[in-house]
Each structure stands twice: as structure tokens, then as C-alpha cells.
Design a protein around this motif. Structure first.
Motif, short mmCIF file in Angstrom:
data_model
loop_
_atom_site.label_atom_id
_atom_site.label_comp_id
_atom_site.label_asym_id
_atom_site.label_seq_id
_atom_site.Cartn_x
_atom_site.Cartn_y
_atom_site.Cartn_z
N GLN A 196 9.54 53.73 52.99
CA GLN A 196 8.33 53.53 52.20
C GLN A 196 8.68 52.78 50.93
N THR A 197 7.73 51.99 50.43
CA THR A 197 7.89 51.27 49.17
C THR A 197 6.61 51.40 48.35
N PHE A 198 6.80 51.65 47.05
CA PHE A 198 5.66 51.77 46.13
C PHE A 198 5.86 50.79 44.98
N ASN A 199 4.80 50.16 44.57
CA ASN A 199 4.85 49.21 43.46
C ASN A 199 4.35 49.91 42.21
N HIS A 200 5.28 50.27 41.33
CA HIS A 200 4.94 51.09 40.17
C HIS A 200 5.01 50.32 38.86
N LEU B 74 9.59 48.10 41.96
CA LEU B 74 9.46 48.84 43.21
C LEU B 74 10.23 50.16 43.18
N VAL B 75 9.62 51.18 43.77
CA VAL B 75 10.30 52.42 44.14
C VAL B 75 10.39 52.42 45.66
N SER B 76 11.60 52.51 46.19
CA SER B 76 11.81 52.43 47.63
C SER B 76 12.51 53.67 48.13
N VAL B 77 12.23 54.03 49.37
CA VAL B 77 12.96 55.11 50.05
C VAL B 77 13.57 54.51 51.31
N CYS B 78 14.92 54.63 51.41
CA CYS B 78 15.66 54.05 52.53
C CYS B 78 16.25 55.16 53.40
N LEU C 275 16.25 57.42 47.49
CA LEU C 275 15.21 56.79 46.67
C LEU C 275 15.87 55.85 45.67
N SER C 276 15.28 54.68 45.49
CA SER C 276 15.79 53.72 44.50
C SER C 276 14.64 53.16 43.71
N GLY C 277 14.93 52.83 42.45
CA GLY C 277 13.94 52.19 41.59
C GLY C 277 14.57 51.01 40.87
#
Length: 334
Positions: A194-198, A177-181, A170-172
Motif C-alpha cells: 500500500q502507498t499513501f500520499n501524505h 509517500l508513506v509506503s508498506v512493502c 513501513l517507509s516514509g
């Protein structure tokens, strides 16, 4: 509300004493980093005796520290000059550095490590129009195993490996963006799970196998779910500005429970000289903040921010570290 009392503490000496940045529970005690670049080991039950060991790191300025192996008292640190060090706190300070990696590039702002996967990852500042995630296999650390340059477009402020599937990272970022690679994949067009726009990310991490949390630099707090069948990108619970929800001024951190049953959120208010720990738990089918079992630390660190906190349930002990140069131990009152 359950108030605790300060039972013990240690104040770093000096006329310009440092901020205490991070406290990390390890097998040998409590590791602490400070703005004077020190890495110290304390006995959490006898803080007033001072450091058991003191090491001077050389990162220019420390930006992040995490346990590589808490059981073996191995801690990783990184900082502004683009270097990473691994420290074995079981050894004498002169012998404690087990590994040093010189990145030779931009500052490292964030850090994640996994002894299970022999992996270490750093996130860089934005430099020359590029912010990177760099990952090493510590079995062969002479060169990075992989580097992602397109996951984020601004400073990478947070990194965390998945607790049970450490190939997931997980990266922020301040790009919002919070992303999971999936770090088994080299192709940046395929690496994102997955990517989330926080919003500009201050803190983020996994709550359990599929759910994660994020806190923005303006204290907006939300939960997300990367499980299949969940609407992509949308928050499953959006608490909004935590300052308004719980009456605080800042979020110091979020500690997920090891069993995946929730988390503890640490929030502070300098004006009220108060710090509170609030349980995030499922309330029926949804997550909610349990306001009936808040643990409070009256007086806290005065008007200074708490940078880090930790709790040892079996000792009924809470530990806090702050910008007043102090580490404090808190217990239930008599």
C-alpha cells in the motif's frame, strides 16, 4: 490537564554541550544518543548520577537509533557516513560493539530493526538520483539481503517494521509517500502492499495490525488503514496541522500503545516553555485526540526543543531529552 514536575535530570557537560537526540528504554536502563556521537546508558531513576556507560560511535553524525532487542539491551545506530553498528549495552564500552556494517555509499537517514526477523533496514539520502531502502539478514550480514531503489524518489526519512508481521516494512520519505512493502518480495513492481500520499514525511509508524499514522515536516497529522476494503490512499482521519488543532509549535513523536488501543502524541511549544502528551484514542467508531486527559510538563526544556520522550507507566515516570543538552525525569507533584 495533569501537570508533572521535574524530579531529576542530567545535563551533558561542556561549553558546547550536545543536543540529546534519542532516548530508548532497554532492559539495562535508558539508552541515549547525542549530537557529539555518544551513546550512553543511564539509570532512569537516578539520572543525576550521570551515565553508567558511555560509548563513542563513529557515524560522522548520528541520524537514527533504535532498540534491536530492548530486553537484551541491544541498540542499533546509524548515520551520515553510511555505516550501521549494533551495540550490546550489557558489556563494557570497549567490548560493546557486536556488529559494524560499512555501507560505503550515501548517508543513512533512517533505521528499523527486528530481532524477531533478524532484520535491519536503513533508508538513504537521495544521491545520484536514487534513494534506497537496504535490508540485511543479521545472520549473514556480509552483504544486504535485498535493496529497493524505486520505492521512493527522495530521502527516506522513516522506517518501521510491522509489530506482529515483521516481513512488512513501513517507509516514509520527503517525496511525500508513506509506503508498506512486503520484504519477502524482491521484484520492485510487486513489493508494495500500500502507498499513501501524505506530504514530506517526518514521522510514521504502525498503530496496530492495519492502521498507521504519519506526521509531515509541516506538522500535518493523519491516520491511514491498509486493510482490504478500505479506500486506497485516502486518510481515514485527517487532523490537518496539529499546531492549530492543539496549540503547539512542533510534534516530538508518536508512541503507539502496545495493545493497539491508541497512541500518545508528544507536542511542544518553545514560546510557552511547555510540553504536552495527548492520548490518541477511539472515540466511538473513529479516532480522536483526548483533550481531557492531557499530561503537561510545565517548563519543559525551556525555549529548546524536546527531541525525544518516553514514559514508564509502572513508575509514573516520563523522560524527556532535548536540545538544551538535558535528559529530565518527570513525576506527578506532591
Amino acid at each position: 490537564m495533569y501537570p508533572l514536575s521535574c524530579a531529576n535530570g542530567y545535563k551533558y557537560p561542556g561549553t558546547e554541550a550536545p543536543y540529546v537526540l534519542d532516548i530508548i528504554s532497554v532492559g539495562g536502563g535508558l539508552a541515549a544518543t547525542a549530537s557529539d556521537q555518544s551513546l550512553c546508558l543511564f539509570d532512569p531513576l537516578r539520572l543525576d548520577q550521570g551515565p553508567l556507560k558511555a560509548i563513542q560511535t563513529d557515524h560522522g553524525a548520528l541520524s537514527s537509533a533504535k532498540a534491536y532487542s530492548a530486553a537484551e539491551s541491544v541498540v542499533c545506530t546509524t548515520g551520515e557516513n553510511g555505516t550501521v553498528s549494533l551495540w550490546d549495552l550489557r558489556l563494557r564500552p570497549t567490548d560493546a560493539r557486536a556488529l559494524h556494517i560499512a555501507g560505503g555509499g550515501p548517508s543513512f537517514f533512517s533505521l528499523a530493526c527486528s530481532s524477531q526477523a533478524n532484520a535491519l533496514a536503513v533508508g538513504t539520502e537521495l544521491a545520484n538520483h536514487q534513494a534506497s531502502i537496504i535490508i540485511w539478514d543479521l545472520r549473514s550480514p556480509s552483504a544486504p539481503r535485498i535493496q529497493y531503489n524505486e520505492v521512493h524518489s527522495d530521502d527516506v526519512t522513516e522506517l518501521n517494521f510491522h509489530p506482529s508481521a515483521p516481513h512488512l516494512l513501513l517507509s516514509g520519505s520527503t517525496d511525500g509517500l508513506v509506503s508498506v512493502c512486503d520484504t519477502r518480495i524482491a521484484d520492485e513492481d510487486e513489493v508494495l502492499v500500500q502507498t499513501f500520499n501524505h506530504g514530506s514525511v517526518h514521522r510514521a509508524g504502525f498503530l496496530n495490525d492495519t492502521e498507521l499514522y504519519a506526521v509531515s515536516h509541516d506538522e500535518k497529522f493523519a491516520l491511514y488503514d491498509m486493510a482490504e476494503g478500505v479506500a486506497n490512499g485516502s486518510a481515514t482521519v485527517d487532523f490537518g496541522d496539529v499546531r492549530q488543532v492543539v496549540g503547539c509549535q512542533y510534534v516530538a513523536g508518536v508512541f503507539p500503545k502496545l495493545n493497539g488501543a491508541g497512541a500518545v502524541i508528544g507536542v511542544g511549544s518553545q514560546d510557552q516553555e511547555m510540553f504536552q502528551m495527548i492520548h490518541l484514542a477511539r472515540q466511538g467508531a473513529a479516532w480522536g485526540l483526548d483533550r481531557d486527559s492531557v499530561v503537561a510538563l510545565p517548563g519543559a526544556h525551556g525555549s529548546e526543543l524536546i527531541r525525544s520522550f518516553y514514559f514508564i507507566d509502572e513508575e509514573q515516570l516520563v523522560l524527556t531529552a532535548g536540545e538544551d543538552s538535558c535528559i529530565k525525569a518527570w513525576r506527578p507533584g506532591n
